[in-house]
Design an enzyme around this catalytic site. Sequence first.
Site, mmCIF file in Angstrom:
data_model
loop_
_atom_site.group_PDB
_atom_site.id
_atom_site.type_symbol
_atom_site.label_atom_id
_atom_site.label_comp_id
_atom_site.label_asym_id
_atom_site.label_seq_id
_atom_site.Cartn_x
_atom_site.Cartn_y
_atom_site.Cartn_z
ATOM 1 N N HIS A 186 -37.223 -2.978 23.443
ATOM 2 C CA HIS A 186 -36.357 -2.027 22.729
ATOM 3 C C HIS A 186 -34.884 -2.391 22.967
ATOM 4 O O HIS A 186 -34.129 -1.613 23.577
ATOM 5 C CB HIS A 186 -36.644 -0.591 23.173
ATOM 6 C CG HIS A 186 -36.093 0.441 22.237
ATOM 7 N ND1 HIS A 186 -36.665 1.677 22.069
ATOM 8 C CD2 HIS A 186 -35.020 0.428 21.403
ATOM 9 C CE1 HIS A 186 -35.965 2.381 21.193
ATOM 10 N NE2 HIS A 186 -34.945 1.627 20.768
ATOM 11 N N ARG A 208 -39.366 2.866 15.166
ATOM 12 C CA ARG A 208 -39.892 3.587 16.318
ATOM 13 C C ARG A 208 -41.385 3.274 16.450
ATOM 14 O O ARG A 208 -42.104 3.196 15.442
ATOM 15 C CB ARG A 208 -39.733 5.099 16.154
ATOM 16 C CG ARG A 208 -38.341 5.629 16.448
ATOM 17 C CD ARG A 208 -37.974 5.565 17.926
ATOM 18 N NE ARG A 208 -36.652 6.117 18.193
ATOM 19 C CZ ARG A 208 -35.508 5.415 18.240
ATOM 20 N NH1 ARG A 208 -35.514 4.113 18.031
ATOM 21 N NH2 ARG A 208 -34.367 6.017 18.510
ATOM 22 N N GLU A 225 -43.078 4.020 25.288
ATOM 23 C CA GLU A 225 -42.195 3.135 26.069
ATOM 24 C C GLU A 225 -41.935 3.731 27.455
ATOM 25 O O GLU A 225 -41.817 4.957 27.572
ATOM 26 C CB GLU A 225 -40.871 2.950 25.312
ATOM 27 C CG GLU A 225 -41.081 2.223 23.996
ATOM 28 C CD GLU A 225 -39.826 2.154 23.128
ATOM 29 O OE1 GLU A 225 -38.739 2.522 23.614
ATOM 30 O OE2 GLU A 225 -39.951 1.739 21.974
HETATM 31 P P1 NAP Z 1 -30.958 5.994 8.097
HETATM 32 O O1 NAP Z 1 -29.717 5.433 7.501
HETATM 33 O O2 NAP Z 1 -31.146 7.462 8.146
HETATM 34 O O3 NAP Z 1 -32.185 5.326 7.333
HETATM 35 C C1 NAP Z 1 -33.490 5.762 7.465
HETATM 36 C C2 NAP Z 1 -34.244 5.406 6.204
HETATM 37 O O4 NAP Z 1 -35.625 5.732 6.371
HETATM 38 C C3 NAP Z 1 -33.737 6.174 4.990
HETATM 39 O O5 NAP Z 1 -33.586 5.274 3.941
HETATM 40 C C4 NAP Z 1 -34.835 7.178 4.692
HETATM 41 O O6 NAP Z 1 -34.927 7.423 3.291
HETATM 42 C C5 NAP Z 1 -36.067 6.465 5.231
HETATM 43 N N1 NAP Z 1 -37.092 7.419 5.663
HETATM 44 C C6 NAP Z 1 -36.923 8.462 6.511
HETATM 45 N N2 NAP Z 1 -38.072 9.138 6.646
HETATM 46 C C7 NAP Z 1 -38.972 8.524 5.848
HETATM 47 C C8 NAP Z 1 -40.329 8.789 5.526
HETATM 48 N N3 NAP Z 1 -40.990 9.832 6.065
HETATM 49 N N4 NAP Z 1 -40.961 7.961 4.672
HETATM 50 C C9 NAP Z 1 -40.281 6.931 4.109
HETATM 51 N N5 NAP Z 1 -38.988 6.639 4.377
HETATM 52 C C10 NAP Z 1 -38.344 7.429 5.226
HETATM 53 O O7 NAP Z 1 -31.124 5.492 9.595
HETATM 54 P P2 NAP Z 1 -30.647 4.114 10.235
HETATM 55 O O8 NAP Z 1 -29.298 4.258 10.806
HETATM 56 O O9 NAP Z 1 -30.920 3.008 9.272
HETATM 57 O O10 NAP Z 1 -31.694 4.036 11.467
HETATM 58 C C11 NAP Z 1 -33.067 3.990 11.195
HETATM 59 C C12 NAP Z 1 -33.897 4.077 12.469
HETATM 60 O O11 NAP Z 1 -33.858 2.836 13.159
HETATM 61 C C13 NAP Z 1 -33.429 5.086 13.503
HETATM 62 O O12 NAP Z 1 -33.820 6.410 13.183
HETATM 63 C C14 NAP Z 1 -34.102 4.583 14.773
HETATM 64 O O13 NAP Z 1 -35.382 5.162 14.906
HETATM 65 C C15 NAP Z 1 -34.248 3.083 14.525
HETATM 66 N N6 NAP Z 1 -33.375 2.293 15.404
HETATM 67 C C16 NAP Z 1 -33.946 1.440 16.302
HETATM 68 C C17 NAP Z 1 -33.147 0.680 17.116
HETATM 69 C C18 NAP Z 1 -33.735 -0.277 18.103
HETATM 70 O O14 NAP Z 1 -33.092 -0.556 19.115
HETATM 71 N N7 NAP Z 1 -34.932 -0.802 17.873
HETATM 72 C C19 NAP Z 1 -31.760 0.779 17.041
HETATM 73 C C20 NAP Z 1 -31.208 1.657 16.124
HETATM 74 C C21 NAP Z 1 -32.036 2.402 15.298
HETATM 75 P P3 NAP Z 1 -35.519 8.822 2.723
HETATM 76 O O15 NAP Z 1 -34.846 9.908 3.500
HETATM 77 O O16 NAP Z 1 -35.169 8.785 1.272
HETATM 78 O O17 NAP Z 1 -36.984 8.765 2.949
HETATM 79 C C1 8YV Z 2 -31.082 2.377 21.607
HETATM 80 C C2 8YV Z 2 -31.975 3.178 19.327
HETATM 81 O O1 8YV Z 2 -32.088 1.684 22.228
HETATM 82 O O2 8YV Z 2 -30.025 4.036 18.312
HETATM 83 C C3 8YV Z 2 -31.255 4.092 18.403
HETATM 84 O O3 8YV Z 2 -31.927 4.892 17.742
HETATM 85 O O4 8YV Z 2 -33.158 3.156 19.376
HETATM 86 C C4 8YV Z 2 -31.205 2.186 20.157
HETATM 87 O O5 8YV Z 2 -29.952 1.926 19.664
HETATM 88 C C5 8YV Z 2 -30.975 3.727 22.215
HETATM 89 O O6 8YV Z 2 -30.529 4.712 21.425
HETATM 90 C C6 8YV Z 2 -30.126 3.679 23.493
HETATM 91 O O7 8YV Z 2 -30.942 3.606 24.576
#
Ligand code: NAP
Ligand code: 8YV
Length: 320
Positions: free
Chosen positions: A279, A232, A261
Site C-alpha cells: 500500500h 481498496r 492490511e
Molecule cells: P474520486 O475522484 O472520487 O474517483 C472515484 C471514482 O470511482 C469516481 O469516478 C466514481 O464515479 C467511481 N466510483 C465510486 N463508487 C463507485 C461504484 N460503486 N461503482 C463504480 N464506480 C464508482 O477518487 P480518487 O481521488 O480518484 O481516489 C480513488 C480511490 O483511490 C480512493 O478512494 C482510495 O480508495 C484509492 N487510493 C489508493 C491509494 C493507494 O495508496 N493505493 C492512494 C490514493 C487513493 P461515480 O461516483 O460516478 O461512480
Molecule cells: C495512503 C491512500 O496510503 O489516500 C489514500 O486513500 O490510500 C493512500 O494515499 C494513506 O491514506 C496514508 O496512509
Amino acid sequence: MPKPEILITGSLMPLVHEQLSAAYTTHSLPAGDAADDVLNAVADEIRGIAGSPARGIGANLMDRLPRLEIIANYGVGYDNIDVPHAAARNIIVTNTPDVLSEEVADAAIGLMIMTARELSAAERWLRAGKWKKGYPLTRGTLRGKRLGIFGLGRIGRAIAVRAQAMGMEICYHNRTRVRDVPYPYCSSLRELASHCDVLLCAAPGGEATRGLINAEIFQALGAEGIFINIGRGTTVDEPALVAALQDRTIMAAGLDVFENEPHVPQELMDMDHVVLLPHMASASVHTRNAMAQLLVDNLIGWFENGAPLTPVAETPWPRK
Ligand code: NAP
Ligand code: 8YV
C-alpha cells in the site's frame, strides 16, 4: 480563548505534529488500552481529529467526543471513517484529494508494467544467479492491449492519460458516465471486464464497492487478462482472486491494497505471477508531505476561518 484541542489518532508526517502543536493543544491517541486513559482525560475538550487511515474512526470514538467539530483524514480515501455518523452529528470530514493523484497514477502504471512483463520475477531470477539460464519470454505484454478502469475519477483519469501515451486503448466504468473524456463507457463492471485486457481498480472502498470484483468478473476478464488494484482491497473478493490466479482463470495480478492490511494471504505470496506492494502508491516524501499539509490546512481553515478546504461530499461546507 483557550486553544482548540486536537486528537491525533496515529503517527503522521512530522510537519503535522509540528504545525498542529504550534497552533493548538494536541493529544496523541495511543494504541490499545492506553487509549482509554487519554480519552478519559481529554475527551470532553477535543474539537478536531487529525486522522491516520490505519485507525478506524467509528461512531464509538466520535460519541466519546461531545465537542468534536471536524475530522481531517490523512488520505483521499475515507472508508476508515463512519461518515454517515459524522454527517448525522454535523461533524465535518475532510480528505486529501488531487495532491496525490499523479503519484498514485505513476505507481499504478509501474505496477501494471511490472505485472504484465514479470519484472519482479525476472529480478528475483537474476538475483538467484540464473541469468545464464535465460529468463523465459513473457506471455504478458501491454502492446495492443486495452485498459479498463473501474473508477475514472481524479486518479483514474491520471492513469488513463499515462496509459494512452503508452499506446493503450482506454475504457471505463463508473456509476455515472463522464462527459468530458473520449474513452468508451461500459455500463457495468462485468461489461468492462469482458471488454478489456487489463482491469484496473481505482475506485473507493467502503460498503458501496465491497466485494464487487468477484469470481464472475475474473471469469469475464479471462485467461489472458491482468488485474491491477490500487483502489481498496475490500472491493475485491480476495478468496475469489486467489482461486482465479491459482486455476489461471486470469493470467496475473498486481496489488497495492488488500482486504485486511497488513495481512497478505499466503497463497498470494506463494505465486510468482502476482506482484505485491505494501500500500505504497502515494508513499513518497514529496506527496506524503503534500497530503500532510492539506490535512493541517483543513484544520487551520476550520478553526481560523470557519471553512475547511476539502470537505468530503457527504459533509459539504457550507452545509446544505
Ligand atoms: P474520486 O475522484 O472520487 O474517483 C472515484 C471514482 O470511482 C469516481 O469516478 C466514481 O464515479 C467511481 N466510483 C465510486 N463508487 C463507485 C461504484 N460503486 N461503482 C463504480 N464506480 C464508482 O477518487 P480518487 O481521488 O480518484 O481516489 C480513488 C480511490 O483511490 C480512493 O478512494 C482510495 O480508495 C484509492 N487510493 C489508493 C491509494 C493507494 O495508496 N493505493 C492512494 C490514493 C487513493 P461515480 O461516483 O460516478 O461512480
Ligand atoms: C495512503 C491512500 O496510503 O489516500 C489514500 O486513500 O490510500 C493512500 O494515499 C494513506 O491514506 C496514508 O496512509
